[in-house]
Design a protein around this motif. Sequence first.
Motif, short mmCIF file in Angstrom:
data_model
loop_
_atom_site.label_atom_id
_atom_site.label_comp_id
_atom_site.label_asym_id
_atom_site.label_seq_id
_atom_site.Cartn_x
_atom_site.Cartn_y
_atom_site.Cartn_z
N GLN A 108 -2.97 -3.25 -0.06
CA GLN A 108 -4.00 -2.02 -0.74
C GLN A 108 -3.45 -0.65 -0.41
O GLN A 108 -4.00 0.10 -0.90
CB GLN A 108 -5.22 -2.44 0.16
N HIS B 31 -11.12 -12.65 3.25
CA HIS B 31 -10.85 -11.73 2.14
C HIS B 31 -9.49 -10.84 2.15
O HIS B 31 -8.78 -10.81 1.29
CB HIS B 31 -12.20 -10.66 2.38
N HIS C 228 -5.73 -10.95 -0.33
CA HIS C 228 -5.12 -9.91 -0.68
C HIS C 228 -3.64 -10.13 -0.47
O HIS C 228 -2.63 -9.89 -1.48
CB HIS C 228 -5.41 -8.57 -0.32
N CYS D 192 -14.95 -4.44 -1.68
CA CYS D 192 -13.62 -4.38 -1.28
C CYS D 192 -13.14 -2.81 -1.59
O CYS D 192 -13.93 -2.17 -2.56
CB CYS D 192 -12.90 -5.25 -2.51
N LEU D 193 -12.64 -2.20 -0.55
CA LEU D 193 -12.09 -0.99 -0.72
C LEU D 193 -11.06 -0.60 -1.79
O LEU D 193 -11.23 0.67 -2.35
CB LEU D 193 -11.19 -0.52 0.49
NI NI Z 1 -10.41 -6.25 -0.41
#
Ligand code: NI
Length: 167
Positions: free
Chosen positions: A51, A136, A140, A94-95
């Motif tokens: 991310q 979660h 990713h 989710c960011l």
């Molecule tokens: Ni996320």
Amino acid sequence: MSVLPIVMWPDARLREVCVPVAALDTALEQLIGDMFETMYDAPGRGLAAPQVGVMQRLFVMDATWKEGEMSPLVCINPSISPLGDVRSTNEEACLSIKGVAADVTRPNEIELRYADLNGTKLTARLEGFAAICAQHEMDHLEGRVIFDHLETDARVALERDYESLLI
Ligand code: NI
């Protein structure tokens, strides 16, 4: 420490499988500090390396800080096994996918194995929100996001909602 830009869906990096962290060095220590700062600033409870554009198997999380108790956790080269057969469905955000949330079904309780920054191998049993958060973030590292847990129709509808927010 600094706040890093967060990679946003549908960036292709969020669909990639990450490679193991090879070196526990000062660069990694710096990255972890930056990831925590980015996560708390966002504000979020978990952040995985892809991310922030780093395609390595690493995430940070703090499942409780929003309730006033800090519990920062660094997970390097993690793996997860479900414990028991109980699963539940919870709304997850989710960011990297701001503005929408998806109902995701996951095991309630897990065993999380990981290394810390010293290379010490650790095991934790997690349940409740901490278990959701770890699963979660683990997703990713496998190139999976909340959309991937939905049936086709629900996925199409939610992705359409998200895309309409981007315009
Ligand atoms: Ni996320």
